[in-house]
Design a protein around this motif. Structure first.
Motif, PDB file in Angstrom:
ATOM      1  N   HIS A 227       5.937   9.905   5.332  1.00 30.85           N
ATOM      2  CA  HIS A 227       7.391   9.972   5.158  1.00 30.85           C
ATOM      3  C   HIS A 227       8.118   9.606   6.451  1.00 30.85           C
ATOM      4  N   ALA A 228       7.590  10.019   7.588  1.00 29.85           N
ATOM      5  CA  ALA A 228       8.235   9.719   8.863  1.00 29.85           C
ATOM      6  C   ALA A 228       8.203   8.232   9.188  1.00 29.85           C
ATOM      7  N   CYS A 229       7.252   7.517   8.583  1.00 35.70           N
ATOM      8  CA  CYS A 229       7.101   6.088   8.871  1.00 35.70           C
ATOM      9  C   CYS A 229       7.645   5.192   7.760  1.00 35.70           C
ATOM     10  N   GLY A 230       8.338   5.779   6.782  1.00 33.43           N
ATOM     11  CA  GLY A 230       9.036   4.962   5.807  1.00 33.43           C
ATOM     12  C   GLY A 230       8.347   4.738   4.487  1.00 33.43           C
ATOM     13  N   TRP A 231       7.205   5.382   4.242  1.00 34.31           N
ATOM     14  CA  TRP A 231       6.548   5.243   2.944  1.00 34.31           C
ATOM     15  C   TRP A 231       7.040   6.340   2.005  1.00 34.31           C
ATOM     16  N   ALA A 232       7.361   5.959   0.778  1.00 35.92           N
ATOM     17  CA  ALA A 232       7.881   6.923  -0.188  1.00 35.92           C
ATOM     18  C   ALA A 232       6.810   7.889  -0.672  1.00 35.92           C
ATOM     19  N   ASN A 233       5.550   7.441  -0.671  1.00 37.38           N
ATOM     20  CA  ASN A 233       4.463   8.322  -1.105  1.00 37.38           C
ATOM     21  C   ASN A 233       3.231   8.087  -0.243  1.00 37.38           C
ATOM     22  N   PRO A 234       2.390   9.101  -0.095  1.00 43.08           N
ATOM     23  CA  PRO A 234       1.211   8.977   0.776  1.00 43.08           C
ATOM     24  C   PRO A 234       0.242   7.888   0.350  1.00 43.08           C
ATOM     25  N   SER A 235       0.124   7.608  -0.956  1.00 45.89           N
ATOM     26  CA  SER A 235      -0.859   6.617  -1.394  1.00 45.89           C
ATOM     27  C   SER A 235      -0.542   5.230  -0.862  1.00 45.89           C
ATOM     28  N   GLY A 236       0.748   4.856  -0.849  1.00 44.39           N
ATOM     29  CA  GLY A 236       1.126   3.563  -0.288  1.00 44.39           C
ATOM     30  C   GLY A 236       0.843   3.499   1.196  1.00 44.39           C
ATOM     31  N   PHE A 237       1.110   4.599   1.894  1.00 38.81           N
ATOM     32  CA  PHE A 237       0.811   4.665   3.326  1.00 38.81           C
ATOM     33  C   PHE A 237      -0.679   4.550   3.594  1.00 38.81           C
ATOM     34  N   ILE A 238      -1.479   5.274   2.825  1.00 41.66           N
ATOM     35  CA  ILE A 238      -2.933   5.243   3.027  1.00 41.66           C
ATOM     36  C   ILE A 238      -3.465   3.827   2.845  1.00 41.66           C
ATOM     37  N   ALA A 239      -2.973   3.125   1.820  1.00 35.62           N
ATOM     38  CA  ALA A 239      -3.435   1.758   1.566  1.00 35.62           C
ATOM     39  C   ALA A 239      -3.059   0.832   2.715  1.00 35.62           C
ATOM     40  N   ALA A 240      -1.803   0.899   3.190  1.00 30.80           N
ATOM     41  CA  ALA A 240      -1.358   0.025   4.276  1.00 30.80           C
ATOM     42  C   ALA A 240      -2.082   0.356   5.577  1.00 30.80           C
ATOM     43  N   PHE A 241      -2.225   1.634   5.874  1.00 26.83           N
ATOM     44  CA  PHE A 241      -2.902   2.064   7.096  1.00 26.83           C
ATOM     45  C   PHE A 241      -4.357   1.597   7.096  1.00 26.83           C
ATOM     46  N   THR A 242      -5.041   1.785   5.980  1.00 24.43           N
ATOM     47  CA  THR A 242      -6.447   1.402   5.884  1.00 24.43           C
ATOM     48  C   THR A 242      -6.610  -0.104   6.019  1.00 24.43           C
TER      49      THR A 242
END
Length: 252
Positions: free
Chosen positions: A218-233
């Motif tokens: 959320h602090a980095c602009g992703w609405a949900n953790p799953s989208g963040f996890i995919a981009a980070f990975t």
């Protein structure tokens, strides 16, 4: 900062937020964060060095180090005969299991007692390992154009900002077409790719400081953790949870 340095390399223990002054070295060097995250800044941009990466800084290249999270930084200097086998620009490489063990051996308490021939063999193994891995997309190029620099400052200060390129352009006085052209010409990226890189960099810092995946997303602009996890990975090569677990333990 606590330091234990000798001519061939050494170890610096940084508290979170610790930073060095600008410096140059007569020999190129590799830096590895056994724990924590390092940012290595040069005039060409910032290299991000989490616990599974190695950053290369060529000889004579002015640079600064900054620690995010309590960081165990290892540094290995390369002789010119080996340095010429690595790019003549700042770069980030994947740290294979073997490369990691060699780096730790070359910066451990017994390295000063190692004879020159044995150290040279280890250095050759290390360089061979790095040459076998592709460079990793954890280098944030430094924009030259003032308008791009202004956008970069906004995104660094507000990583969760989901404003469009047109909206950001209005803040800095440039059209989205102009900014897109500058991004392609200077950085070789689209706006989406650039913002994702900047956000992942911010995420690396937050995770190293102990924040959990949901709060970081959320602090980095992703609405949900799953989208963040995919981009980070996709960028880092491991999930945020696994990265956080690797970045936290102490290494002796």
């Amino acid at each position: 900062m606590s330091s234990d340095v000798w001519p061939s390399g050494g170890r610096h223990l940084w508290a979170s937020g610790g930073a060095s002054a600008a410096q140059t070295h007569a020999r190129g060097h590799l830096v590895y964060a056994a724990t924590g995250v390092l940012a290595v800044r040069t005039e060409r941009g910032t290299s991000i060095v989490p616990a599974d990466r190695v950053a290369w800084t060529p000889a004579g290249c002015a640079h600064r180090h900054r620690a995010h999270g309590d960081t165990d930084m290892r540094i290995v200097f390369l002789p010119p005969s080996l340095a010429r086998r690595i790019p003549d620009r700042p770069a980030v490489f994947l740290a294979s299991g073997l490369a990691r063990e060699v780096l730790l051996a070359l910066t451990g308490p017994h390295d000063r007692d190692r004879d020159r021939a044995a150290r040279a063999r280890l250095l050759r193994v290390l360089v061979d390992e790095l040459r076998e891995t592709r460079e990793q997309p954890l280098h944030l190029p430094e924009p030259r154009d003032d308008r791009l620099r202004a956008v970069a400052r906004i995104l660094a200060e507000r990583p969760a900002d989901n404003g469009t390129l047109a909206e950001l352009g209005r803040e800095v006085g440039a059209s989205p077409r102009t900014l897109s052209r500058l991004l392609r010409g200077e950085l070789g990226m689209t706006f989406y790719e650039w913002r994702t890189q900047l956000r992942v960099y911010h995420a690396l810092v937050l995770l190293a400081d102990g924040h959990d995946t949901t709060r970081t997303a959320h602090a980095c602009g992703w609405a949900n953790p799953s989208g963040f996890i995919a981009a980070f990975t996709d960028v880092v090569g491991t999930t945020p949870g696994r990265y956080r677990a690797r970045a936290a333990p102490a290494v002796t």
